[in-house]
Design a protein around this motif. Structure first.
Motif, PDB file in Angstrom:
ATOM      1  N   MET A  82      23.905   9.906  36.624  1.00 22.29           N
ATOM      2  CA  MET A  82      25.345   9.076  36.822  1.00 22.29           C
ATOM      3  C   MET A  82      25.039   8.883  39.300  1.00 22.29           C
ATOM      4  N   ASN A  83      25.725   7.820  39.277  1.00 24.80           N
ATOM      5  CA  ASN A  83      25.810   7.615  41.058  1.00 24.80           C
ATOM      6  C   ASN A  83      28.033   7.461  41.651  1.00 24.80           C
ATOM      7  N   SER A  84      27.479   7.738  42.649  1.00 22.94           N
ATOM      8  CA  SER A  84      29.387   7.881  43.268  1.00 22.94           C
ATOM      9  C   SER A  84      29.864   8.556  43.061  1.00 22.94           C
ATOM     10  N   LEU A  85      29.437  10.039  42.614  1.00 27.37           N
ATOM     11  CA  LEU A  85      30.521  10.755  42.275  1.00 27.37           C
ATOM     12  C   LEU A  85      31.865  11.212  43.196  1.00 27.37           C
ATOM     13  N   ASN A  86      32.616  11.757  41.889  1.00 31.06           N
ATOM     14  CA  ASN A  86      34.337  11.965  42.761  1.00 31.06           C
ATOM     15  C   ASN A  86      34.580  13.375  42.482  1.00 31.06           C
ATOM     16  N   ALA A  87      35.314  13.660  42.914  1.00 29.00           N
ATOM     17  CA  ALA A  87      35.829  15.562  41.966  1.00 29.00           C
ATOM     18  C   ALA A  87      36.549  14.936  40.680  1.00 29.00           C
ATOM     19  N   GLU A  88      37.436  13.653  40.610  1.00 27.64           N
ATOM     20  CA  GLU A  88      37.355  13.732  38.888  1.00 27.64           C
ATOM     21  C   GLU A  88      36.233  13.567  37.769  1.00 27.64           C
ATOM     22  N   ASP A  89      34.904  13.470  39.244  1.00 25.82           N
ATOM     23  CA  ASP A  89      34.080  13.663  37.205  1.00 25.82           C
ATOM     24  C   ASP A  89      33.679  14.945  36.659  1.00 25.82           C
ATOM     25  N   THR A  90      34.802  16.034  37.767  1.00 27.22           N
ATOM     26  CA  THR A  90      33.924  17.300  37.763  1.00 27.22           C
ATOM     27  C   THR A  90      34.354  17.741  35.885  1.00 27.22           C
ATOM     28  N   ALA A  91      33.430  18.326  35.120  1.00 25.40           N
ATOM     29  CA  ALA A  91      33.569  18.810  33.831  1.00 25.40           C
ATOM     30  C   ALA A  91      32.315  18.790  33.376  1.00 25.40           C
ATOM     31  N   VAL A  92      32.802  20.179  32.091  1.00 26.31           N
ATOM     32  CA  VAL A  92      31.362  19.816  31.063  1.00 26.31           C
ATOM     33  C   VAL A  92      31.491  18.425  30.037  1.00 26.31           C
ATOM     34  N   TYR A  93      29.900  18.671  30.348  1.00 28.66           N
ATOM     35  CA  TYR A  93      29.377  16.993  29.458  1.00 28.66           C
ATOM     36  C   TYR A  93      28.594  17.048  28.712  1.00 28.66           C
ATOM     37  N   TYR A  94      28.603  16.926  27.635  1.00 33.24           N
ATOM     38  CA  TYR A  94      28.304  16.780  25.964  1.00 33.24           C
ATOM     39  C   TYR A  94      27.349  15.709  25.629  1.00 33.24           C
ATOM     40  N   CYS A  95      26.212  16.524  24.800  1.00 29.87           N
ATOM     41  CA  CYS A  95      25.525  15.396  24.333  1.00 29.87           C
ATOM     42  C   CYS A  95      26.189  15.301  23.329  1.00 29.87           C
ATOM     43  N   ASN A  96      26.177  13.683  22.063  1.00 33.37           N
ATOM     44  CA  ASN A  96      26.892  13.787  20.803  1.00 33.37           C
ATOM     45  C   ASN A  96      25.744  12.718  20.257  1.00 33.37           C
ATOM     46  N   ALA A  97      25.699  13.251  19.165  1.00 33.95           N
ATOM     47  CA  ALA A  97      24.267  12.464  18.173  1.00 33.95           C
ATOM     48  C   ALA A  97      25.706  12.171  16.959  1.00 33.95           C
ATOM     49  N   HIS A  98      26.072  10.709  16.844  1.00 34.33           N
ATOM     50  CA  HIS A  98      26.341  10.478  15.976  1.00 34.33           C
ATOM     51  C   HIS A  98      25.536   9.549  14.636  1.00 34.33           C
ATOM     52  N   TYR A  99      26.574  10.048  13.110  1.00 36.25           N
ATOM     53  CA  TYR A  99      25.416   8.977  12.216  1.00 36.25           C
ATOM     54  C   TYR A  99      26.389   8.187  11.435  1.00 36.25           C
ATOM     55  N   SER A 100      26.554   7.091  11.449  1.00 41.77           N
ATOM     56  CA  SER A 100      27.662   6.257  10.835  1.00 41.77           C
ATOM     57  C   SER A 100      26.749   5.380   9.321  1.00 41.77           C
ATOM     58  N   GLY A 101      25.814   5.906   9.437  1.00 40.17           N
ATOM     59  CA  GLY A 101      25.063   4.989   7.462  1.00 40.17           C
ATOM     60  C   GLY A 101      25.884   5.902   6.649  1.00 40.17           C
ATOM     61  N   ARG A 102      25.047   5.162   5.788  1.00 37.96           N
ATOM     62  CA  ARG A 102      25.117   5.255   4.172  1.00 37.96           C
ATOM     63  C   ARG A 102      24.926   6.425   3.260  1.00 37.96           C
ATOM     64  N   ILE A 103      23.735   7.599   4.066  1.00 37.57           N
ATOM     65  CA  ILE A 103      23.525   8.733   3.356  1.00 37.57           C
ATOM     66  C   ILE A 103      23.917   9.872   3.131  1.00 37.57           C
ATOM     67  N   SER A 104      25.401  10.110   2.843  1.00 41.14           N
ATOM     68  CA  SER A 104      25.635  11.307   2.728  1.00 41.14           C
ATOM     69  C   SER A 104      24.949  12.194   3.266  1.00 41.14           C
ATOM     70  N   ALA A 105      23.627  12.381   2.891  1.00 41.63           N
ATOM     71  CA  ALA A 105      23.575  13.861   2.936  1.00 41.63           C
ATOM     72  C   ALA A 105      22.736  14.161   4.385  1.00 41.63           C
ATOM     73  N   ILE A 106      23.411  13.254   5.223  1.00 38.71           N
ATOM     74  CA  ILE A 106      22.784  13.133   6.930  1.00 38.71           C
ATOM     75  C   ILE A 106      24.052  13.400   7.653  1.00 38.71           C
ATOM     76  N   PRO A 107      23.899  14.908   7.918  1.00 39.19           N
ATOM     77  CA  PRO A 107      25.132  14.710   8.985  1.00 39.19           C
ATOM     78  C   PRO A 107      25.332  13.678  10.036  1.00 39.19           C
ATOM     79  N   LYS A 108      26.808  14.144  10.253  1.00 40.75           N
ATOM     80  CA  LYS A 108      27.480  13.019  11.063  1.00 40.75           C
ATOM     81  C   LYS A 108      27.386  13.479  11.904  1.00 40.75           C
ATOM     82  N   ASP A 109      27.269  13.995  12.920  1.00 42.57           N
ATOM     83  CA  ASP A 109      27.758  15.084  13.620  1.00 42.57           C
ATOM     84  C   ASP A 109      26.958  15.947  14.250  1.00 42.57           C
ATOM     85  N   TYR A 110      26.187  15.801  15.945  1.00 44.05           N
ATOM     86  CA  TYR A 110      25.514  16.738  16.552  1.00 44.05           C
ATOM     87  C   TYR A 110      26.131  16.549  18.318  1.00 44.05           C
TER      88      TYR A 110
END
Length: 121
Positions: A82-110
């Motif tokens: 992240m470059n040229s940050l400004n006050a509007e960028d202030t936040a808690v930043y979260y990482c997400n892993a999303h699965y959109s495949g066809r195997i139903s046993a695999i969790p969709k989101d972490y």
């Protein structure tokens, strides 16, 4: 169970830069779309950037030209520069892993636990 651990947040002055990291406990980058989200006080969580398994990236308008998402498959880690940050960028930043495949046993989101980014002079 996959765990996502973010790091790299902190206090930065306007115009400054930060690099966030998201380390996954397993080798999931080959099947999960990885993304960064953020949530400011009083606001809903919003998408910042994503990177697909093939390396395609997408950005919210707020970060275009300033933010860069990347990944290191060997380290099971995703980054957000992240470059040229400004006050509007202030936040808690979260990482997400999303699965959109066809195997139903695999969790969709972490989700990671989040890392605080504060842009202030």
């Amino acid at each position: 169970q996959v765990q996502l651990v973010e790091s790299g947040g902190g206090l930065v002055q306007p115009g400054g830069s930060l690099r966030l990291s998201c380390a996954a406990s397993g080798s999931i980058l080959s099947i999960y779309v990885m993304g960064w989200y953020r949530q400011a006080p009083g606001n809903q969580r919003e998408l910042v950037a994503t990177i697909t398994t093939s390396g395609s990236t997408a950005y919210a308008d707020s970060g275009k030209g300033r933010f860069t998402i990347s990944r290191d498959n060997a380290k099971n880690t995703v980054y957000l520069q992240m470059n040229s940050l400004n006050a509007e960028d202030t936040a808690v930043y979260y990482c997400n892993a999303h699965y959109s495949g066809r195997i139903s046993a695999i969790p969709k989101d972490y989700w990671g636990q989040g890392t605080q980014v504060t842009v202030s002079s």
